[in-house]
Design a protein around this motif. Structure first.
Motif, PDB file in Angstrom:
ATOM      1  N   ASN A 284       0.827  -1.246  -0.026  1.00 17.47           N
ATOM      2  CA  ASN A 284       0.186  -0.105  -0.068  1.00 17.47           C
ATOM      3  C   ASN A 284       0.916   1.259   0.041  1.00 17.47           C
ATOM      4  N   ASP A 285       0.926   1.990  -1.082  1.00 15.57           N
ATOM      5  CA  ASP A 285       1.713   3.057  -1.429  1.00 15.57           C
ATOM      6  C   ASP A 285       0.835   4.325  -1.005  1.00 15.57           C
ATOM      7  N   GLY A 286      -0.330   4.406  -0.375  1.00 17.86           N
ATOM      8  CA  GLY A 286      -1.106   5.362  -0.194  1.00 17.86           C
ATOM      9  C   GLY A 286      -2.171   5.882  -1.128  1.00 17.86           C
ATOM     10  N   SER A 287      -2.892   6.791  -0.914  1.00 18.61           N
ATOM     11  CA  SER A 287      -3.741   7.363  -1.859  1.00 18.61           C
ATOM     12  C   SER A 287      -3.624   8.680  -2.466  1.00 18.61           C
ATOM     13  N   PHE A 288      -3.999   8.839  -3.730  1.00 18.79           N
ATOM     14  CA  PHE A 288      -3.669  10.043  -4.403  1.00 18.79           C
ATOM     15  C   PHE A 288      -4.759  10.522  -5.188  1.00 18.79           C
ATOM     16  N   GLU A 289      -4.877  11.982  -5.222  1.00 23.79           N
ATOM     17  CA  GLU A 289      -6.080  12.666  -5.946  1.00 23.79           C
ATOM     18  C   GLU A 289      -5.371  13.611  -6.453  1.00 23.79           C
ATOM     19  N   VAL A 290      -5.956  14.151  -7.824  1.00 25.89           N
ATOM     20  CA  VAL A 290      -5.699  15.216  -8.656  1.00 25.89           C
ATOM     21  C   VAL A 290      -6.884  15.978  -9.055  1.00 25.89           C
ATOM     22  N   LEU A 291      -7.022  17.138  -8.796  1.00 28.51           N
ATOM     23  CA  LEU A 291      -8.038  18.117  -9.224  1.00 28.51           C
ATOM     24  C   LEU A 291      -7.761  19.226 -10.299  1.00 28.51           C
ATOM     25  N   LEU A 292      -8.796  19.125 -11.123  1.00 28.90           N
ATOM     26  CA  LEU A 292      -8.598  20.429 -11.984  1.00 28.90           C
ATOM     27  C   LEU A 292      -9.856  21.337 -11.936  1.00 28.90           C
ATOM     28  N   ARG A 293      -9.818  22.824 -11.827  1.00 24.66           N
ATOM     29  CA  ARG A 293     -11.105  23.382 -11.704  1.00 24.66           C
ATOM     30  C   ARG A 293     -10.780  24.394 -12.608  1.00 24.66           C
ATOM     31  N   TYR A 294     -11.815  24.740 -13.700  1.00 24.24           N
ATOM     32  CA  TYR A 294     -11.867  25.818 -14.771  1.00 24.24           C
ATOM     33  C   TYR A 294     -12.936  26.743 -14.545  1.00 24.24           C
ATOM     34  N   GLU A 295     -12.762  27.955 -14.478  1.00 24.21           N
ATOM     35  CA  GLU A 295     -14.075  28.749 -14.224  1.00 24.21           C
ATOM     36  C   GLU A 295     -13.962  30.164 -15.300  1.00 24.21           C
ATOM     37  N   LEU A 296     -14.995  30.348 -15.606  1.00 25.46           N
ATOM     38  CA  LEU A 296     -15.406  31.476 -16.537  1.00 25.46           C
ATOM     39  C   LEU A 296     -16.349  32.513 -15.512  1.00 25.46           C
ATOM     40  N   LYS A 297     -15.983  33.764 -15.953  1.00 25.73           N
ATOM     41  CA  LYS A 297     -16.911  34.967 -15.441  1.00 25.73           C
ATOM     42  C   LYS A 297     -18.361  34.851 -16.123  1.00 25.73           C
ATOM     43  N   THR A 298     -19.173  35.186 -15.126  1.00 25.23           N
ATOM     44  CA  THR A 298     -20.562  35.428 -15.809  1.00 25.23           C
ATOM     45  C   THR A 298     -21.020  36.965 -15.284  1.00 25.23           C
ATOM     46  N   ARG A 299     -22.364  37.510 -15.843  1.00 22.15           N
ATOM     47  CA  ARG A 299     -22.840  38.577 -15.631  1.00 22.15           C
ATOM     48  C   ARG A 299     -23.130  38.689 -14.270  1.00 22.15           C
ATOM     49  N   TYR A 300     -23.030  37.779 -13.378  1.00 19.95           N
ATOM     50  CA  TYR A 300     -23.235  37.990 -11.917  1.00 19.95           C
ATOM     51  C   TYR A 300     -22.053  38.190 -11.038  1.00 19.95           C
ATOM     52  N   ARG A 301     -20.901  37.638 -11.688  1.00 20.63           N
ATOM     53  CA  ARG A 301     -19.306  38.257 -11.215  1.00 20.63           C
ATOM     54  C   ARG A 301     -18.647  38.622 -12.266  1.00 20.63           C
ATOM     55  N   LYS A 302     -18.327  39.764 -12.657  1.00 25.30           N
ATOM     56  CA  LYS A 302     -17.619  40.229 -13.635  1.00 25.30           C
ATOM     57  C   LYS A 302     -16.197  39.966 -13.817  1.00 25.30           C
ATOM     58  N   ILE A 303     -15.595  39.768 -12.774  1.00 26.06           N
ATOM     59  CA  ILE A 303     -14.362  39.485 -12.507  1.00 26.06           C
ATOM     60  C   ILE A 303     -13.982  38.203 -11.697  1.00 26.06           C
TER      61      ILE A 303
END
Length: 309
Positions: A284-303
């Protein structure tokens, strides 16, 4: 708010005899939609996140999980989301897929405080292939040995999510229906989905102009297993670099790392090491996680501004 948290903790303690069936995550703070539909749209942007978890690397047939989430506000108060989870164990012997759509409605409170209510509806596909078992030996029991191919079970869930710019807390039940997949009366064997109860909370503290600190907690309860409690503490530097540690009660220590590659793209990594006897085994070499999050602005949050949750 303190009274509410105390009541919730007492309620959790009372139900400490409950089992774990839903997929497990170390980076739960970035994967909230999977457990609470009220989170949909709360970031104010179109948010896409994909997560892969390899558990107990080195152990043949160990669990593997993939999660994809997409959610966005569609009005000032309404958020919508889609979620897909694939969970596999035993080199394909048991493979489960969950997919659902989430709806949230947010009630603005005083001073940028918001209370969101969420509903989700979807389904569950179950595959069990006994022929993939390395030591499978047919015994003539057709009930036990019959494979299950894409058995569909509908389900629905609900949640509530309170959040400000610096604090959040949520309570949810992702799946209400306790679906029974098959029941072998001769061997007293039953496989059924059980309700999982989640409580999540976290707070962000400004240590200085460049440094932020965020402790967080996830409590998970299901009938038939001990209470699962995850505690994490993360530091963020200049809204770019995130690092910290986590502890899963009587189960594992974890290291977490994240980097905001751009205003839109974030990378997250996590490593777990079991504190049980399983963690001390050479395979058992342990457990691994990888996460990618991609976000785009909307008219409810311009920046787009990097958020801790």
């Amino acid at each position: 708010m303190k009274r509410v948290l105390i009541v919730l903790l007492l309620w959790v303690t009372y139900w400490n005899g409950w089992a774990q069936q839903d997929a497990q995550y170390t980076q739960y703070m970035y994967n909230t939609l999977s457990v609470n539909p009220a989170y949909a749209g709360s970031r104010g942007v179109l948010s896409f996140a994909g997560l892969h978890r390899s558990q107990w690397v080195g152990l043949d047939g160990a669990p593997s999980t993939q999660t994809i989430n997409l959610h966005s506000p569609v009005s000032e108060r309404v958020g919508l989301g889609l979620s897909f989870i694939n969970d596999e164990i035993g080199n394909g012997t048991n493979q489960e897929s969950n997919f659902d759509a989430s709806f949230s409605y947010t009630v603005p409170l005083a001073r940028s405080r918001n209370l969101s209510f969420g509903l989700k509806a979807g389904g569950h596909l179950l595959n069990i292939d006994f022929n993939r078992l390395r030591n499978f030996n047919p015994s003539g029991n057709t009930i036990q040995e019959t494979n299950i191919d894409n058995k569909f079970s509908p389900n629905f869930g609900a949640g509530v999510y309170y959040h400000t710019e610096k604090f959040y807390a949520g309570l949810s039940v992702p799946n209400f229906l306790e679906t029974k997949h098959f029941d072998n009366a001769a061997n007293s064997f039953t496989a059924s989905e059980r309700m999982n109860f989640y409580f999540i909370s976290g707070i962000v503290a400004d240590l200085s102009y460049d440094w932020k600190f965020k402790p967080a907690i996830l409590l998970k309860m299901v009938n038939g297993a001990p209470l699962q409690a995850d505690f994490s503490a993360n530091f963020r530097y200049q809204d770019k670099l995130t690092f910290g540690a986590a502890y899963r009660w009587s189960a594992a220590w974890s290291a977490l790392f994240g980097y905001q590659l751009s205003d839109k793209l974030m990378l997250g990594l996590a490593y777990d090491r079991e504190t049980t006897e399983l963690g001390s085994q050479a395979f058992n070499d342990g457990s691994f996680e990888v996460l990618l999050r991609y976000e785009l602005k909307t008219r409810y949050r311009k920046i787009i501004t990097p958020r801790f949750f």
